[in-house]
Design an enzyme around this catalytic site. Structure first.
Site, PDB file in Angstrom:
ATOM      1  N   GLU B 155       0.844  -1.198   0.000  1.00  0.00           N
ATOM      2  CA  GLU B 155       0.000   0.000   0.000  1.00  0.00           C
ATOM      3  C   GLU B 155       0.877   1.246   0.000  1.00  0.00           C
ATOM      4  OE1 GLU B 155      -2.624  -0.007   3.329  1.00  0.00           O
ATOM      5  OE2 GLU B 155      -3.184   2.096   3.075  1.00  0.00           O
ATOM      6  N   HIS B 157       0.932   5.070   0.762  1.00  0.00           N
ATOM      7  CA  HIS B 157       0.166   6.120   1.444  1.00  0.00           C
ATOM      8  C   HIS B 157       1.105   7.195   1.955  1.00  0.00           C
ATOM      9  CE1 HIS B 157       1.433   4.558   5.353  1.00  0.00           C
ATOM     10  NE2 HIS B 157       1.140   3.358   4.918  1.00  0.00           N
ATOM     11  N   GLU B 260     -11.810   3.754   3.452  1.00  0.00           N
ATOM     12  CA  GLU B 260     -11.012   3.473   4.647  1.00  0.00           C
ATOM     13  C   GLU B 260     -11.057   4.715   5.523  1.00  0.00           C
ATOM     14  OE1 GLU B 260      -6.868   1.211   5.357  1.00  0.00           O
ATOM     15  OE2 GLU B 260      -6.631   3.291   4.766  1.00  0.00           O
TER      16      GLU B 260
END
Lengths: 146, 290
Positions: B155, B157, B260
């Site tokens: 991921e 981010h 999320e």
């Protein structure tokens, strides 16, 4: 399940053959024990001020639909405290996207209580003495439709 | 089994959003029904949280899992796992041991119908770079992932940048191996432009613009639709959502945007994260069209 009587989960429009025919929401039984359906005294629903009569609301208990009339004489089917009931309301087109204010009244008999308390039962008004183990008759909640 | 055939970006929810409620006021089934209320079909679970008796669920539990997917029209999309090679305090796991841990999750993800894995590894510096042997671990797992149709995705981010070294390293690895079973999950925190006054802002963070996604799209198999604040007019006030979704539609990107929410207020008593998620899904539904 939530502490509130009107649950946030299960509030949505109902689709039938691609058309929105109404909406549903869930309520839990705010009592310390379960009841038979004939003990129920369903009252009136208001959504954003729009009034829905008890005769127009189907109760779904453990996956079975019951009309107001059917519940009156049904003293075999039991609604437990741990499984919310689904209330289905007919409304062509359902509810629009966004916030909705729900207000629903219902109560139930408890024949082991003093008659003075039983005689005045009204699903759309609070009992004259509030006992929290019986819950409030009228509950409100503001919820979103996607 | 329920299938949702729409092409292009699709919406879903990462159950991580219910972290303050799961196991307390919401069961797994209640989370599923919450998604159903929203008309959301995609789901992300966390292996260590949402699988009963992880890593060895019973056949009965797996049966129940598929029953819930059918009943609430849920598509298993992304399976969050950890390859925690720092799980021991006194030594790192060997590449072989790390692979075994990963392979176990690949098999489990496949058994539950998932097609993407959001794979987290221990990080070794503030740029969030993974353990040195990540290439060896992933390479070892590629044949199994290919056989079972699983795409492993770290991921990306904040504060990582879409043009930064970490992303470049991952893309180089994909090109070098030619694999279709390793890719990226982009978390929308990398597009955040608005911060409230006095709010901490990582000095290493620079916002990306939606166009920065374009060269990466062939490698992006799932996105975390991170959001910070939804207005009562159902707009996200910190991330250019409209532009991002327009771009994904225009580029024919085909995958899920999974909500999320990680605001600390979700742990406040009385907080209703389900309502926050519904706001987010009103917005996404209006931009996506379903």
């Amino acid at each position: 399940m939530e502490r509130e009587v009107i649950q946030s989960v299960g509030f949505r429009n109902i689709k039938k053959d691609g058309n929105v025919t109404g909406f549903q929401f869930k309520i839990r039984l705010p009592y310390y024990r379960g009841i038979f359906l004939s003990q129920l005294r369903p009252g009136t629903l208001f959504v954003d001020g729009e009034r829905f009569e008890k005769e127009d609301i189907i109760w779904n208990i453990h996956g079975e639909d019951y009309t107001y009339e059917e519940m009156k004489s049904n003293f075999q089917t039991h609604w437990d405290v741990t499984t919310p009931a689904v209330l289905k309301v007919k409304k062509s087109g359902g509810l629009v996207q966004g916030f909705h204010d729900l207000k629903y009244g219902f109560c139930f008999t408890s024949s082991y209580m003093p008659p003075v308390m039983q005689d005045s039962l009204n699903p759309d008004e609070e009992a004259f003495i509030f006992m929290p183990e019986f819950g409030h008759h009228v509950n409100e909640r503001r919820l979103l439709i996607v | 089994m329920y299938q949702y055939d729409r092409k292009g970006p699709k919406r879903g929810v990462a159950l991580y959003s219910y972290s303050a409620e799961f196991g307390l006021t919401k069961s797994l089934e209640e989370c599923f029904e919450d998604l159903h209320d929203m008309g959301a079909h995609g789901i992300e679970i966390l292996a260590n949280t949402h699988i009963e008796n992880y890593p060895n669920p019973t056949d009965e539990w797996v049966e129940k899992w598929f029953r819930l997917c059918d009943k609430y029209e849920i598509v298993p999309v992304e399976y969050g796992n950890w390859i925690d090679s720092h799980v021991l305090g006194y030594r790192d796991l060997t590449t072989e041991e790390s692979y075994e841990m990963l392979a176990r999750d690949i098999r489990l993800a496949h058994r539950l119908g998932f097609t993407v894995m959001r794979t987290k590894m221990p990080v070794i510096n503030d740029a969030l770079e993974p353990v040195k042997n990540w290439r060896e671990i992933i390479k070892m797992a590629l044949p199994l992932a290919e056989e079972l149709g699983i795409k492993m995705c770290p991921e990306i981010h904040t504060p990582s940048n879409l043009k930064g070294k970490m992303v470049t390293d991952y893309v180089d690895f994909i090109k070098e191996t030619g694999t279709k079973n390793f890719g990226l999950n982009i978390d929308f925190s990398v597009f955040r432009t608005e911060f409230s006054e006095g709010e901490y802002r990582d000095p290493n963070y620079t916002p990306n613009v939606p166009e920065d996604l374009i060269p990466l799209l062939p490698y992006i198999y799932c996105c975390h639709a991170k959001f910070i604040n939804m207005s009562d007019e159902f707009e996200e006030t910190t991330i250019p959502y409209k532009e991002i979704i327009e771009l994904l539609k225009k580029q024919n990107w085909d995958g899920y945007l999974l909500s999320e929410y990680e605001g600390a207020d979700k742990y406040d008593p009385g907080y209703e994260v389900g309502q926050t998620l519904r706001k987010h899904h009103i917005m996404m539904k209006n931009y996506i069209g379903d």
